[in-house]
Scaffold this active site. Structure first.
Site, PDB file in Angstrom:
ATOM      1  N   ARG A 155       0.825  -1.240  -0.060  1.00 57.27           N
ATOM      2  CA  ARG A 155       0.065  -0.076  -0.082  1.00 57.27           C
ATOM      3  C   ARG A 155       0.846   1.314   0.043  1.00 57.27           C
ATOM      4  NH1 ARG A 155      -1.972  -3.576   4.023  1.00 57.27           N
ATOM      5  NH2 ARG A 155      -4.272  -4.226   3.256  1.00 57.27           N
ATOM      6  N   ARG A 215      -0.931  -1.868  -7.048  1.00 54.75           N
ATOM      7  CA  ARG A 215      -1.120  -3.059  -5.945  1.00 54.75           C
ATOM      8  C   ARG A 215      -1.909  -3.997  -6.426  1.00 54.75           C
ATOM      9  NH1 ARG A 215      -1.315  -4.802  -0.448  1.00 54.75           N
ATOM     10  NH2 ARG A 215      -3.456  -5.015   0.619  1.00 54.75           N
ATOM     11  N   LYS A 258      -2.381  -2.936   7.813  1.00 52.36           N
ATOM     12  CA  LYS A 258      -3.618  -2.845   8.730  1.00 52.36           C
ATOM     13  C   LYS A 258      -3.911  -3.601   9.765  1.00 52.36           C
ATOM     14  CE  LYS A 258      -6.300  -0.677   4.490  1.00 52.36           C
ATOM     15  NZ  LYS A 258      -7.548  -0.749   3.879  1.00 52.36           N
ATOM     16  N   HIS A 260      -2.902   2.987  -6.175  1.00 57.24           N
ATOM     17  CA  HIS A 260      -3.277   1.655  -5.598  1.00 57.24           C
ATOM     18  C   HIS A 260      -3.878   0.765  -6.649  1.00 57.24           C
ATOM     19  CE1 HIS A 260      -5.610  -0.471  -2.441  1.00 57.24           C
ATOM     20  NE2 HIS A 260      -6.505  -0.867  -3.220  1.00 57.24           N
ATOM     21  N   HIS A 282      -3.975  -9.478   3.601  1.00 60.78           N
ATOM     22  CA  HIS A 282      -5.470  -9.489   3.862  1.00 60.78           C
ATOM     23  C   HIS A 282      -5.861 -10.346   4.796  1.00 60.78           C
ATOM     24  CE1 HIS A 282      -6.266  -8.109  -0.613  1.00 60.78           C
ATOM     25  NE2 HIS A 282      -5.990  -7.053   0.238  1.00 60.78           N
ATOM     26  N   TYR A 333      -9.527  -8.265  -5.594  1.00 62.17           N
ATOM     27  CA  TYR A 333      -8.249  -7.820  -6.228  1.00 62.17           C
ATOM     28  C   TYR A 333      -8.059  -8.529  -7.419  1.00 62.17           C
ATOM     29  CZ  TYR A 333      -6.936  -4.502  -2.635  1.00 62.17           C
ATOM     30  OH  TYR A 333      -6.793  -3.461  -1.740  1.00 62.17           O
TER      31      TYR A 333
END
Length: 312
Positions: free
Chosen positions: A156, A257, A184, A254, A280, A289
């Site tokens: 990211r 990615r 994250k 983005h 993830h 994705y």
């Protein structure tokens, strides 16, 4: 100085300073040679450097119209124009010819309804695109390093820009090709780095004038004045590249990615592995994705699932 000699110098510069691949160099040379061939016919003689400096917007547009009349796709026309703009930027930068008209000619517009993931060719062009701006070379090396981390490692933008000097120094000193990234949810994962990413990081670190005095905990990616690099600067750079290449507005940091995940899956990568590389929490997030066509997935299913072979 002759145009032919200038073309060779420009090619050498693209190869040594911009580090373009052989494939991209060939494409750029072909585009500019086609442009010069058209101008030779249009002007009635081979253009000199002085003549190139005197070209008007109407003459550039006449060339673009000719490409369109030949049935060239708008993406190909936009890339050709990008190559020619690169050549004229080189002429201007080196005091060989100045042409203000080319800046007033707009890149052909493309439809917006294109996939968010870039093709491998578009991705290669994006990573190798040169800046039309007159700025310090280390800034281009910085942008290249950031973009290749987004595409080559699936980071990211926030993850790339929070890398510290100590992390990069340790990575390059160790000879390893893995990097611990905290993403994250404060989750840490290991990402693999391509040799090109390591080379890009090393080239940037050696060229950046601010890193020698930076502390280990300081951000490794910095702005022109030495402060932490703002994500908006990276976003602006991607906008510049997509406009110069005629890519869709959906091409954002983005999207690099996204392309990382899509290209891995398209090459036969395992969804669970891609999930880990992207960081993830759930597989369903990874599946959003992946933009691989249903026919390929069906083919993989038929070849891999034990029950699919019954009755064949």
């Amino acid at each position: 100085m002759s145009v032919a000699a200038t073309l060779q110098d420009w090619r050498d510069w693209l190869q040594s300073e911009r580090r373009f691949s052989t494939h991209t160099l060939t494409a750029y040379e072909h585009d500019v040679a086609t442009f010069l061939g058209f101008m030779t016919s249009y002007l009635g003689e081979a253009p000199t450097l002085e003549a190139l400096g005197g070209l008007k917007p109407a003459e550039f547009r006449a060339w673009l119209t000719e490409l369109n009349n030949r049935g060239l796709a708008r993406t190909s026309t936009a890339r050709a124009f990008s190559s020619v703009r690169s050549f004229f930027a080189y002429l201007d930068k080196n005091g060989l010819a100045h042409n203000a008209s080319i800046a007033s000619v707009k890149t052909p517009k493309l439809p917006r309804s294109v996939p968010k993931a870039l093709s491998e060719r578009d991705m290669a062009d994006l990573l190798e695109a040169e800046s039309d701006r007159d700025r310090a070379p280390w800034l281009d090396l910085r942008d290249t390093a950031v973009l290749i981390l987004l595409y080559g490692a699936g980071l990211r933008i926030g993850e790339a820009l929070t890398l510290t000097k100590a992390q990069v120094d340790d990575l390059l000193a160790s000879g390893n090709d893995t990097l611990a990234i905290t993403g994250k949810g404060n989750k840490t994962r290991l990402v693999l780095l391509l040799p090109q990413a390591l080379q890009a990081l090393r080239a940037y670190r050696e060229a950046c004038p601010w890193l020698a005095a930076a502390r280990p905990a300081d951000r490794v990616f910095v702005g022109a004045r030495g402060g932490a690099l703002d994500p908006a600067i990276v976003q602006k750079r991607v906008r510049e590249i997509r406009r110069s290449l005629g890519l869709a507005e959906s091409v954002t940091p983005h999207a690099l990615r996204h392309s990382f995940a899509t290209h891995l899956l398209g090459a036969g990568g395992d969804l669970r592995t891609i999930q880990e590389l992207l960081g993830h929490a759930s597989l369903s997030t990874t599946q959003r994705y992946t933009d691989v066509d249903a026919a390929r997935l069906a083919d993989v299913y038929r070849k891999a699932h034990p029950r699919a072979k019954i009755g064949n």
